[in-house]
Design an enzyme around this catalytic site. Sequence first.
Site, PDB file in Angstrom:
ATOM      1  N   ALA A 290      -1.411  -6.510  -0.859  1.00 51.95           N
ATOM      2  CA  ALA A 290      -1.095  -5.312  -1.634  1.00 51.95           C
ATOM      3  C   ALA A 290       0.144  -5.504  -2.500  1.00 51.95           C
ATOM      4  O   ALA A 290       1.046  -6.285  -2.201  1.00 51.95           O
ATOM      5  CB  ALA A 290      -0.884  -4.129  -0.698  1.00 51.95           C
TER       6      ALA A 290
ATOM      7  N   ARG B  29      -7.648   0.232   4.081  1.00 53.98           N
ATOM      8  CA  ARG B  29      -8.674  -0.756   4.472  1.00 53.98           C
ATOM      9  C   ARG B  29      -9.766  -0.108   5.315  1.00 53.98           C
ATOM     10  O   ARG B  29     -10.951  -0.412   5.166  1.00 53.98           O
ATOM     11  CB  ARG B  29      -8.035  -1.909   5.236  1.00 53.98           C
ATOM     12  CG  ARG B  29      -7.282  -2.903   4.365  1.00 53.98           C
ATOM     13  CD  ARG B  29      -6.727  -4.041   5.191  1.00 53.98           C
ATOM     14  NE  ARG B  29      -5.585  -3.638   6.002  1.00 53.98           N
ATOM     15  CZ  ARG B  29      -5.254  -4.203   7.162  1.00 53.98           C
ATOM     16  NH1 ARG B  29      -6.004  -5.145   7.672  1.00 53.98           N
ATOM     17  NH2 ARG B  29      -4.181  -3.798   7.810  1.00 53.98           N
TER      18      ARG B  29
ATOM     19  N   LEU C 234       3.385  -2.771   3.665  1.00 53.96           N
ATOM     20  CA  LEU C 234       2.255  -3.048   2.785  1.00 53.96           C
ATOM     21  C   LEU C 234       1.650  -4.381   3.207  1.00 53.96           C
ATOM     22  O   LEU C 234       2.384  -5.318   3.544  1.00 53.96           O
ATOM     23  CB  LEU C 234       2.709  -3.141   1.327  1.00 53.96           C
ATOM     24  CG  LEU C 234       2.901  -1.837   0.548  1.00 53.96           C
ATOM     25  CD1 LEU C 234       3.505  -2.143  -0.818  1.00 53.96           C
ATOM     26  CD2 LEU C 234       1.598  -1.091   0.391  1.00 53.96           C
ATOM     27  N   ASP C 235       0.321  -4.476   3.182  1.00 53.32           N
ATOM     28  CA  ASP C 235      -0.340  -5.744   3.500  1.00 53.32           C
ATOM     29  C   ASP C 235       0.098  -6.823   2.507  1.00 53.32           C
ATOM     30  O   ASP C 235       0.445  -6.513   1.359  1.00 53.32           O
ATOM     31  CB  ASP C 235      -1.857  -5.586   3.419  1.00 53.32           C
ATOM     32  CG  ASP C 235      -2.388  -4.585   4.439  1.00 53.32           C
ATOM     33  OD1 ASP C 235      -1.786  -4.477   5.516  1.00 53.32           O
ATOM     34  OD2 ASP C 235      -3.408  -3.935   4.142  1.00 53.32           O
ATOM     35  N   PRO C 236       0.062  -8.101   2.906  1.00 50.70           N
ATOM     36  CA  PRO C 236       0.419  -9.175   1.958  1.00 50.70           C
ATOM     37  C   PRO C 236      -0.387  -9.117   0.660  1.00 50.70           C
ATOM     38  O   PRO C 236       0.145  -9.382  -0.412  1.00 50.70           O
ATOM     39  CB  PRO C 236       0.109 -10.451   2.751  1.00 50.70           C
ATOM     40  CG  PRO C 236       0.338 -10.050   4.183  1.00 50.70           C
ATOM     41  CD  PRO C 236      -0.157  -8.624   4.269  1.00 50.70           C
TER      42      PRO C 236
END
Length: 327
Positions: free
Chosen positions: A57, A194, A53-55
């Site tokens: 998120a 994204r 997961l992206d930071p």
Amino acid sequence: MTHKPRTPAVKVKFRKLDGILLLDKPSGLSSNQALQRVRHLFRAEKGGHTGSLDPLATGLLPVCFGEATKIAGGLLGSRKAYDTVARLGTTTDTDDAEGQPLRERPVPALDIATIDAALRSLTGRIRQRPPIYSALKRGGEPLYAKARRGEDVEVEEREVDVHAFELQSAADLLDAGAPLLRLHVECGSGTYVRSLVRDLGEALGCGAHVAELRRLWVDPFREPRMWTLEALQALAARGESSLEACLLPIEAGMTAWPEIRVDAAQARRLAQGQSLSGDFRPAGEVAVYGEQGRVLGLGHVDPEGRLRPQRLFAWAAQSGPQPDPPQ
């Protein structure tokens, strides 16, 4: 001037621990940072997560401890669901709110029908270009590392499955408030939310980036009981037995694989690396269970019905009663 003596860091004594933790990742931490925090909290010798997961998120990050890391790769390809907030009018270099703005455009007058049509065009089997700032590797190095050094990064399009891309609310935008769309996404492996939001912005003629992102579920954990770091820390203060009660057994992560059962003698042969002739079905990757009902690991059935060991767990060679999995 006197200096306070430094308090020596307490060395964590790690231990063997098997199971799956459904972590509710907080915003601001990378998936690996979140993994390391819970691994130290549980004192687990070995740990891995299933799908970054992206930071920015939040939400479900399945963490596998010990023998459960052997099935992590299989969980990476699972179907996932997200809620996201798209901010229209601005594109960024990372396609989310943490990046630098690249271009700003006015948001045209939009209605629900126009937004829904753009969403439908990005649903199904589509071609998608992943973000330049992503964990995809080229030459053994993540693309984000190359991008941060200012290198030109070309990312090829690839096919992905978007099962649902739906509008939940456009109230902010239509009520002349912030240019936000609240969206729901269900997608297959390798899909970047994204990129979906970036492409939606282009379809609407104004650009867009992800302002918020939360992962709701990952197959087979459709209704996950997630644990925050704060809740886990509170449980740890009560003792490790309270903490371990949060773990799911490895079997909970293996419901997507067809099940095959073997007897004790067959289990020992598999554990020794030998294949089993017979008429095992179905062909392909399978979950192998022993007589005691505990999963022994992953196997592969060839078209002739022969079962070959693939990734077996440490207890696969034990023919007696198996230890109870975490409840």
